[in-house]
Design a protein around this motif. Structure first.
Motif, PDB file in Angstrom:
ATOM      1  N   ALA A   1       0.762  -1.088  -0.013  1.00 24.67           N
ATOM      2  CA  ALA A   1       0.182  -0.216   0.111  1.00 24.67           C
ATOM      3  C   ALA A   1       0.894   1.467  -0.130  1.00 24.67           C
ATOM      4  CB  ALA A   1      -0.956  -0.141   1.219  1.00 24.67           C
ATOM      5  N   ARG A   2       1.924   1.258   0.786  1.00 21.13           N
ATOM      6  CA  ARG A   2       2.848   2.336   0.775  1.00 21.13           C
ATOM      7  C   ARG A   2       3.484   2.574  -0.507  1.00 21.13           C
ATOM      8  NH1 ARG A   2       8.025   3.620   4.813  1.00 21.13           N
ATOM      9  NH2 ARG A   2       8.276   5.692   4.071  1.00 21.13           N
ATOM     10  N   MET A   3       4.154   1.500  -1.123  1.00 24.64           N
ATOM     11  CA  MET A   3       4.489   1.621  -2.474  1.00 24.64           C
ATOM     12  C   MET A   3       3.702   2.370  -3.627  1.00 24.64           C
ATOM     13  SD  MET A   3       6.452  -2.196  -2.150  1.00 24.64           S
ATOM     14  CE  MET A   3       6.991  -2.604  -3.739  1.00 24.64           C
ATOM     15  N   ARG A   4       2.139   1.769  -3.525  1.00 22.55           N
ATOM     16  CA  ARG A   4       1.121   2.339  -4.300  1.00 22.55           C
ATOM     17  C   ARG A   4       0.966   3.615  -3.964  1.00 22.55           C
ATOM     18  NH1 ARG A   4       0.053   0.992  -9.089  1.00 22.55           N
ATOM     19  NH2 ARG A   4       0.738   3.134  -9.069  1.00 22.55           N
ATOM     20  N   LEU A   5       1.012   4.177  -2.869  1.00 21.98           N
ATOM     21  CA  LEU A   5       1.050   5.712  -2.494  1.00 21.98           C
ATOM     22  C   LEU A   5       1.761   6.370  -3.043  1.00 21.98           C
ATOM     23  CD1 LEU A   5      -0.570   7.480  -1.079  1.00 21.98           C
ATOM     24  CD2 LEU A   5       0.684   7.298   1.160  1.00 21.98           C
ATOM     25  N   LEU A   6       3.322   5.903  -3.090  1.00 19.28           N
ATOM     26  CA  LEU A   6       4.295   6.661  -3.578  1.00 19.28           C
ATOM     27  C   LEU A   6       4.109   6.777  -5.010  1.00 19.28           C
ATOM     28  CD1 LEU A   6       7.323   5.535  -1.301  1.00 19.28           C
ATOM     29  CD2 LEU A   6       5.984   7.535  -1.057  1.00 19.28           C
ATOM     30  N   GLN A   7       3.662   5.682  -5.718  1.00 23.27           N
ATOM     31  CA  GLN A   7       3.570   5.553  -7.215  1.00 23.27           C
ATOM     32  C   GLN A   7       2.440   6.657  -7.606  1.00 23.27           C
ATOM     33  OE1 GLN A   7       6.594   4.400  -8.501  1.00 23.27           O
ATOM     34  NE2 GLN A   7       5.031   3.812 -10.149  1.00 23.27           N
ATOM     35  N   ASP A   8       1.431   6.680  -6.730  1.00 20.59           N
ATOM     36  CA  ASP A   8       0.424   7.668  -7.072  1.00 20.59           C
ATOM     37  C   ASP A   8       0.866   9.002  -7.206  1.00 20.59           C
ATOM     38  OD1 ASP A   8      -1.254   5.489  -7.962  1.00 20.59           O
ATOM     39  OD2 ASP A   8      -2.359   5.448  -5.932  1.00 20.59           O
ATOM     40  N   ALA A   9       1.568   9.459  -6.007  1.00 17.38           N
ATOM     41  CA  ALA A   9       2.090  10.734  -6.012  1.00 17.38           C
ATOM     42  C   ALA A   9       3.099  11.036  -6.782  1.00 17.38           C
ATOM     43  CB  ALA A   9       2.862  10.758  -4.331  1.00 17.38           C
ATOM     44  N   SER A  10       3.847  10.106  -7.277  1.00 18.02           N
ATOM     45  CA  SER A  10       4.777  10.515  -8.532  1.00 18.02           C
ATOM     46  C   SER A  10       3.901  10.776  -9.797  1.00 18.02           C
ATOM     47  CB  SER A  10       5.820   9.526  -8.567  1.00 18.02           C
ATOM     48  OG  SER A  10       6.678   9.239  -7.496  1.00 18.02           O
ATOM     49  N   ASN A  11       3.079   9.860  -9.912  1.00 16.59           N
ATOM     50  CA  ASN A  11       2.153  10.113 -11.244  1.00 16.59           C
ATOM     51  C   ASN A  11       1.673  11.485 -11.180  1.00 16.59           C
ATOM     52  OD1 ASN A  11       2.527   7.769 -12.460  1.00 16.59           O
ATOM     53  ND2 ASN A  11       1.258   6.593 -11.270  1.00 16.59           N
ATOM     54  N   ALA A  12       0.937  11.895 -10.002  1.00 22.35           N
ATOM     55  CA  ALA A  12       0.376  13.057 -10.085  1.00 22.35           C
ATOM     56  C   ALA A  12       1.207  14.239 -10.141  1.00 22.35           C
ATOM     57  CB  ALA A  12      -0.469  13.124  -8.699  1.00 22.35           C
ATOM     58  N   GLY A  13       2.409  14.258  -9.525  1.00 26.21           N
ATOM     59  CA  GLY A  13       3.400  15.002  -9.799  1.00 26.21           C
ATOM     60  C   GLY A  13       3.919  15.384 -11.083  1.00 26.21           C
ATOM     61  N   ILE A  14       4.012  14.507 -11.717  1.00 26.46           N
ATOM     62  CA  ILE A  14       4.531  14.296 -13.160  1.00 26.46           C
ATOM     63  C   ILE A  14       3.254  15.003 -14.110  1.00 26.46           C
ATOM     64  CG2 ILE A  14       5.392  12.919 -15.189  1.00 26.46           C
ATOM     65  CD1 ILE A  14       6.665  11.051 -13.097  1.00 26.46           C
ATOM     66  N   GLU A  15       2.245  14.416 -13.762  1.00 32.16           N
ATOM     67  CA  GLU A  15       1.129  15.100 -14.653  1.00 32.16           C
ATOM     68  C   GLU A  15       0.953  16.358 -14.343  1.00 32.16           C
ATOM     69  OE1 GLU A  15      -0.680  13.600 -16.989  1.00 32.16           O
ATOM     70  OE2 GLU A  15       0.462  11.855 -16.919  1.00 32.16           O
TER      71      GLU A  15
END
Length: 320
Positions: A228-242
């Motif tokens: 879950a923590r790994m998924r959270l970090l991925q979603d944060a990175s995705n949002a930041g890049i977009e």
């Protein structure tokens, strides 16, 4: 292009690129370039007069993310950006067609006489180097001395370049190079994020199918928390890049450094935990997660191994 950009969806480019990237990995370096060029990947942002599609950086982002996810060992993001920067010149056409391959030295300048952290430099034809005065120069690699540095990656080492006798093929002014540096930050973040996404998907599948004591590992609470923590970090990175692809609330271009340093850190964490959850198998060629981790670490080293985060923090403190 005959089709308006607003009829195209960037995510579809990533889906279409996956097959070409997978095919390219079955060939040698030069043949890989031809496969990628024939699929239109090298020219996605290049000018139409050079044989490209003349699309924005948002269309290159999902392509580069797929390259990271599939662990492509070829300077795709560098070739895409250099081809774009060269506009309608014959040099750009050679990159788009796959006849030539370009990389980018992320450290050093032409004025200093050396450069470094250029991916796959020995196999490339040209390298983009900062000139030391705000602009950049495209240099013929055949005219310079290339020394490999296997410290971070013995299989795919970084390179140091001696530029004393460099033959300059083209130049970029300060304005063009500044814009290009912003885009390379976005694509590097996309590549790192894609590598971490691929590792997370592989790990989630492994945890769901690996059974111990009568139940899958994903049923264990500690494993679920980490995933879950790994998924959270991925979603944060995705949002930041977009978020970088659009202007801020004042209509200004957003700074890339905060997002880049965060994405590299998040990707390294996800990759390291993916290797951990696989019981260390990520260090084997059967499951080469270490290849993706090395790639992320090499980019971090190219930006100073934490220096980018420190500079971002100083800039923020000075701005308030």
């Amino acid at each position: 292009m005959s089709t308006p950009d607003n009829d195209l969806k960037p995510e579809e480019f990533g889906q279409a690129a996956a097959a070409a990237i997978a095919d390219a990995q079955t060939h040698n370096f030069r043949e890989s370039g031809q496969v990628l060029a024939n699929a239109g990947l090298t020219g996605v942002c290049a000018a139409e007069d050079a044989g490209g599609l003349a699309l924005g950086i948002e269309f290159a982002l999902p392509i580069v993310a797929e390259a990271g996810k599939l662990r492509l060992q070829w300077p795709l993001l560098e070739t895409i950006l250099v081809a774009k920067a060269l506009a309608d010149s014959p040099l750009a056409a050679e990159l788009v067609s796959g006849a030539r391959v370009a990389t980018w030295a992320l450290q050093g300048t032409l004025k200093e006489g050396f450069a470094g952290h250029a991916r796959h430099a020995p196999q490339c034809d040209w390298v983009l180097v900062a000139d030391g005065d705000g602009g950049a120069a495209l240099v013929d690699i055949a005219s310079i001395e290339v020394q490999n540095d296997p410290a971070l990656d013995p299989e795919h080492p970084q390179s140091w370049l001696a530029l004393d006798n460099a033959k300059v093929l083209a130049t970029l002014n300060a304005e063009a190079f500044t814009a290009l540096r912003r885009e390379v930050h976005i694509l590097i973040a996309g590549l790192a994020n894609g590598a971490a996404e691929g590792a997370l998907n592989t790990t989630a599948e492994y945890m769901a199918t690996r059974v111990q004591f009568g139940r899958p590992l994903s049923a264990k609470q500690a494993v679920r928390h980490l995933l879950a923590r790994m998924r959270l970090l991925q979603d944060a990175s995705n949002a930041g890049i977009e978020r970088l692809l659009s202007a801020d609330e004042y209509g200004s271009v957003r700074r890339t450094e905060p997002m880049l340093t965060t994405t590299l850190a998040n990707a390294a964490f996800v990759l390291e935990k993916a290797i951990h959850l696989h019981g260390g198998m990520g260090f084997t060629w059967e499951l080469p997660l270490h290849v993706a981790l090395r790639e992320v670490r090499k980019f971090d080293a190219a930006f100073g191994s934490g220096a980018l985060a420190q500079q971002t923090g100083r800039d923020f403190i000075q701005s308030v």
